[in-house]
Design a protein around this motif. Structure first.
Motif, short mmCIF file in Angstrom:
data_model
loop_
_atom_site.label_atom_id
_atom_site.label_comp_id
_atom_site.label_asym_id
_atom_site.label_seq_id
_atom_site.Cartn_x
_atom_site.Cartn_y
_atom_site.Cartn_z
N ALA A 185 1.94 49.66 -37.18
CA ALA A 185 3.36 49.34 -37.26
C ALA A 185 3.76 48.57 -36.00
N PRO A 186 3.71 47.24 -36.04
CA PRO A 186 4.09 46.47 -34.86
C PRO A 186 5.55 46.70 -34.46
N LEU A 187 5.75 46.97 -33.20
CA LEU A 187 7.08 47.04 -32.60
C LEU A 187 7.42 45.64 -32.12
N VAL A 188 8.47 45.05 -32.67
CA VAL A 188 8.77 43.65 -32.39
C VAL A 188 10.24 43.46 -32.02
N MET A 189 10.50 42.35 -31.33
CA MET A 189 11.85 42.03 -30.86
C MET A 189 12.14 40.56 -31.13
N ASN A 190 13.40 40.25 -31.33
CA ASN A 190 13.79 38.86 -31.50
C ASN A 190 13.33 38.04 -30.29
N GLN A 191 12.61 36.96 -30.56
CA GLN A 191 12.00 36.19 -29.48
C GLN A 191 13.02 35.59 -28.51
N ALA A 192 14.09 35.00 -29.04
CA ALA A 192 15.09 34.38 -28.19
C ALA A 192 15.78 35.41 -27.30
N LYS A 193 16.05 36.57 -27.86
CA LYS A 193 16.68 37.64 -27.08
C LYS A 193 15.77 38.08 -25.95
N PHE A 194 14.49 38.26 -26.27
CA PHE A 194 13.52 38.68 -25.26
C PHE A 194 13.41 37.63 -24.16
N SER B 132 26.25 43.00 -16.01
CA SER B 132 24.94 42.51 -16.41
C SER B 132 24.23 43.46 -17.38
N ALA B 133 24.77 44.65 -17.55
CA ALA B 133 24.15 45.62 -18.45
C ALA B 133 24.18 45.10 -19.88
N GLU B 134 23.12 45.38 -20.62
CA GLU B 134 23.02 44.90 -21.98
C GLU B 134 22.46 45.99 -22.88
N THR B 135 22.94 46.02 -24.12
CA THR B 135 22.49 47.01 -25.09
C THR B 135 21.77 46.30 -26.24
N LEU B 136 20.59 46.80 -26.56
CA LEU B 136 19.80 46.26 -27.66
C LEU B 136 19.89 47.19 -28.86
N ARG B 137 20.02 46.61 -30.05
CA ARG B 137 20.07 47.40 -31.29
C ARG B 137 18.68 47.49 -31.89
N PHE B 138 18.24 48.73 -32.12
CA PHE B 138 16.89 49.02 -32.61
C PHE B 138 17.04 49.72 -33.96
N GLY B 139 16.72 49.03 -35.05
CA GLY B 139 16.79 49.62 -36.37
C GLY B 139 15.41 49.90 -36.94
N HIS B 140 15.24 51.06 -37.57
CA HIS B 140 13.94 51.38 -38.19
C HIS B 140 14.15 52.18 -39.46
N TYR B 141 13.05 52.42 -40.16
CA TYR B 141 13.08 53.00 -41.51
C TYR B 141 13.02 54.53 -41.54
N ALA B 142 12.55 55.18 -40.47
CA ALA B 142 12.14 56.58 -40.53
C ALA B 142 13.32 57.55 -40.35
N SER C 239 15.21 44.59 -42.10
CA SER C 239 15.23 44.79 -40.66
C SER C 239 14.31 43.79 -39.96
N LEU C 240 13.16 43.56 -40.55
CA LEU C 240 12.23 42.60 -39.97
C LEU C 240 12.81 41.19 -39.99
N GLN C 241 13.43 40.85 -41.10
CA GLN C 241 14.07 39.53 -41.18
C GLN C 241 15.24 39.45 -40.20
N GLY C 242 15.96 40.56 -40.05
CA GLY C 242 17.07 40.59 -39.10
C GLY C 242 16.60 40.37 -37.67
N ALA C 243 15.44 40.94 -37.33
CA ALA C 243 14.89 40.75 -35.99
C ALA C 243 14.47 39.29 -35.80
N ARG C 244 13.96 38.67 -36.82
CA ARG C 244 13.59 37.26 -36.71
C ARG C 244 14.82 36.37 -36.53
N ILE D 231 19.65 41.76 -35.57
CA ILE D 231 19.34 42.97 -34.82
C ILE D 231 18.31 42.58 -33.77
N ASP D 232 18.08 43.44 -32.80
CA ASP D 232 17.23 43.04 -31.68
C ASP D 232 15.78 43.51 -31.81
#
Length: 327
Positions: A233-242, A21-31, A72-77, A81-82
């Motif tokens: 800087a909003p921290l956001v996640m793909n809605q379906a994944k969440f 049941s363990a799951e890994t989320l991919r978190f991409g950012h610019y910094a 990255s933002l488009q990828g999250a949508r 990416i997650d």
């Protein structure tokens, strides 16, 4: 022996079930890894791991490894990416109401900004983000923006005349620098160092900590502490994944996002002074007290009016009411 074997079997079965049941989320950012958004991302991942007992983990991909801020933002949508975090201006094309946060000279202080982000206005703006395939987790920050360039010290608006400045894609930022006589040139953050180094642009505007930890001081001669705008800087996640996660894991992500936001804010306050000192030691000429009132007089009301014409002034009234001077 039989009972012991059965117990071991039950323990193994439970472990395998947990692993399944363990799951890994991919978190991409610019910094960069030395900058505060990455430090906050590490805190976020640690909290999520601990709150879920390792059933949910977060892998961090810094410095645009999964794409620049827009990608990255488009990828999250889209779900490629997650999770991502990026400056408020990148939400312009699909959640334009949140651009209110970027209006020049809107906030009197960091505390004013935090009252807004952590209260009713922040909730309203996050709801508008949630309507476009993203789950908002928390408001992190870029911070108060300052000007750097390679041509001359910036003391007054007249000093900006003719300078080509990299800006965010926010219409209010572009309009403000156009009014001030500069030539605004939006471009991805990941391309900025090279653009400054080659002279493609003369300067840029970012918070002090970002400027230092992105090494812009290596390719810029002058810094002016204008604090002309604040960027969330909003921290956001793909809605379906969440939505597909158990409720306890959803709660862990929200809690971790808010704790990491507070941690990042504190880091930024602490590092502002040391970043300034380090850049001064490196030879950057720093104007600590430019004529901020002159900048404000030229752009604040015009950009507010531009926003109010499209979205009304309801949010502006609420934000003004939370200012320290209004208390």
């Amino acid at each position: 022996m039989k009972m012991r074997t059965m117990a071991l079997g039950a323990t193994l079965a439970a472990a395998l079930a947990t692993g399944a049941s363990a799951e890994t989320l991919r978190f991409g950012h610019y910094a960069n890894t030395s900058d505060t958004p990455h430090k906050a991302a590490e805190m976020f991942a640690w909290i999520v791991d601990n709150m879920t007992g390792g059933d949910l983990t977060v892998e961090i991909y810094p410095a645009g490894e999964l794409g620049n801020s827009a990608n990255s933002l488009q990828g999250a949508r889209l779900g490629t990416i997650d999770i991502t975090v990026t400056g408020n201006p990148y939400f312009t094309s699909f959640a334009p109401q949140v651009n209110v946060l970027d209006l020049p000279f809107l906030f009197e202080s960091p505390e004013h900004a935090y009252r807004v982000l952590d209260g009713e206005v922040g909730e309203e703006l996050m709801t508008s983000i949630n309507e476009v395939g993203l789950q908002g987790l928390a408001f992190w920050e870029i911070g108060f923006r300052n000007l750097t360039n390679n041509e001359r010290p910036i003391n007054t608006p007249a000093d900006l005349e003719g300078l080509k400045l990299r800006t965010t894609p926010n219409p209010a930022h572009i309009e403000a620098f156009t009014i001030l006589g500069a030539n605004p040139a939006p471009m991805p953050f990941a391309e900025l160092y090279s653009a400054l180094q080659t002279g493609t642009v003369d300067g840029q505007e970012n918070p002090t900590t970002h400027i230092y930890h992105s090494n812009f001081h290596e390719v810029q001669k002058y810094l002016s502490i204008t604090e002309h705008a604040y960027t969330a800087a909003p921290l956001v996640m793909n809605q379906a994944k969440f939505d597909g996660l158990p409720e306890d894991q959803q709660e862990a992500l929200k809690v971790a996002g808010k704790i990491a936001a507070a941690y990042e804010r504190e880091l930024n306050r602490v590092l502002e002074t040391s970043s300034l000192e380090a850049m001064k030691a490196a030879g950057v000429e720093i104007v600590m007290e430019p004529d901020v009132a002159a900048f404000r007089e030229l752009v604040a009301e015009k950009t507010r009016a531009m926003y109010a014409e499209k979205f009304g002034d309801d949010l502006l009234v609420k934000i003004d009411a939370l200012a320290p001077s209004a208390q």
